[in-house]
Design a protein around this motif. Sequence first.
Motif, mmCIF file in Angstrom:
data_model
loop_
_atom_site.group_PDB
_atom_site.id
_atom_site.type_symbol
_atom_site.label_atom_id
_atom_site.label_comp_id
_atom_site.label_asym_id
_atom_site.label_seq_id
_atom_site.Cartn_x
_atom_site.Cartn_y
_atom_site.Cartn_z
ATOM 1 N N UNK A 45 0.833 -1.207 0.000
ATOM 2 C CA UNK A 45 0.000 0.000 0.000
ATOM 3 C C UNK A 45 0.865 1.254 0.000
ATOM 4 N N UNK A 46 1.918 1.255 0.803
ATOM 5 C CA UNK A 46 2.800 2.427 0.854
ATOM 6 C C UNK A 46 3.565 2.584 -0.454
ATOM 7 N N UNK A 47 3.969 1.476 -1.041
ATOM 8 C CA UNK A 47 4.680 1.538 -2.320
ATOM 9 C C UNK A 47 3.786 2.173 -3.384
ATOM 10 N N UNK A 48 2.544 1.736 -3.440
ATOM 11 C CA UNK A 48 1.594 2.302 -4.400
ATOM 12 C C UNK A 48 1.405 3.794 -4.148
ATOM 13 N N UNK A 49 1.262 4.157 -2.895
ATOM 14 C CA UNK A 49 1.100 5.576 -2.557
ATOM 15 C C UNK A 49 2.327 6.376 -2.971
ATOM 16 N N UNK A 50 3.498 5.834 -2.718
ATOM 17 C CA UNK A 50 4.731 6.537 -3.098
ATOM 18 C C UNK A 50 4.826 6.721 -4.610
ATOM 19 N N UNK A 51 4.421 5.703 -5.354
ATOM 20 C CA UNK A 51 4.436 5.811 -6.808
ATOM 21 C C UNK A 51 3.457 6.879 -7.275
ATOM 22 N N UNK A 52 2.270 6.889 -6.689
ATOM 23 C CA UNK A 52 1.274 7.890 -7.081
ATOM 24 C C UNK A 52 1.728 9.292 -6.698
ATOM 25 N N UNK A 53 2.370 9.411 -5.556
ATOM 26 C CA UNK A 53 2.880 10.719 -5.147
ATOM 27 C C UNK A 53 3.993 11.177 -6.082
ATOM 28 N N UNK A 54 4.850 10.257 -6.505
ATOM 29 C CA UNK A 54 5.924 10.607 -7.439
ATOM 30 C C UNK A 54 5.337 11.028 -8.786
ATOM 31 N N UNK A 55 4.317 10.300 -9.239
ATOM 32 C CA UNK A 55 3.656 10.668 -10.494
ATOM 33 C C UNK A 55 3.020 12.055 -10.378
ATOM 34 N N UNK A 56 2.372 12.307 -9.266
ATOM 35 C CA UNK A 56 1.739 13.612 -9.055
ATOM 36 C C UNK A 56 2.779 14.720 -9.037
ATOM 37 N N UNK A 57 3.898 14.453 -8.408
ATOM 38 C CA UNK A 57 4.979 15.436 -8.364
ATOM 39 C C UNK A 57 5.517 15.711 -9.761
ATOM 40 N N UNK A 58 5.657 14.670 -10.554
ATOM 41 C CA UNK A 58 6.113 14.844 -11.939
ATOM 42 C C UNK A 58 5.101 15.646 -12.747
ATOM 43 N N UNK A 59 3.815 15.365 -12.549
ATOM 44 C CA UNK A 59 2.780 16.119 -13.260
ATOM 45 C C UNK A 59 2.856 17.601 -12.911
#
Length: 162
Positions: A45-59
């Motif tokens: 769950x944390x890994x998924x959240x970290x990936x989504x946060x990284x994607x959001x940061x890139x956006x």
Amino acid sequence: MKKIIAALASALLVSTAFAQTAAPASATTETGKAQLKANHKKADAQKTANEKKADASQDAAKAQASANEDKTSAQADADKNAAKVAKADTPKEASAARVEAMKSQKKANKKKSEAQAKANAKKQDANKDASVAQAKADKAKVEAQGDANNTAADAKVDAAKK
């Protein structure tokens, strides 16, 4: 870069989860298995959240970069018109060029403002997405730990009955 950091953080979380469960009282007990499963779910769950946060940061970074390009382009157009003032041969041409330059600068300022507002909106959306992802991860972690705790409690009840 942020994806790499997120991946490292996830790997660290997973390794920490394994370290915590590497030697429960008995890895073959229901309680140990349930806790191990919970730790895996929490790490995922944390890994998924970290990936989504990284994607959001890139956006958000892409939106800001796009806004910066739009602002630079708009200012370049205004600067071209401003340069016409210096090239004017007569006072009348210079006056007309100044009016044109002022209009062009006003237009450029508006474009720059709109571009930044658009980037800011995308950043807010990205931050919201990151917050939602983290909240979902937190919820999944709580649920996983709850399941492990219930299994442990059931095991204690069963042991007490024997």
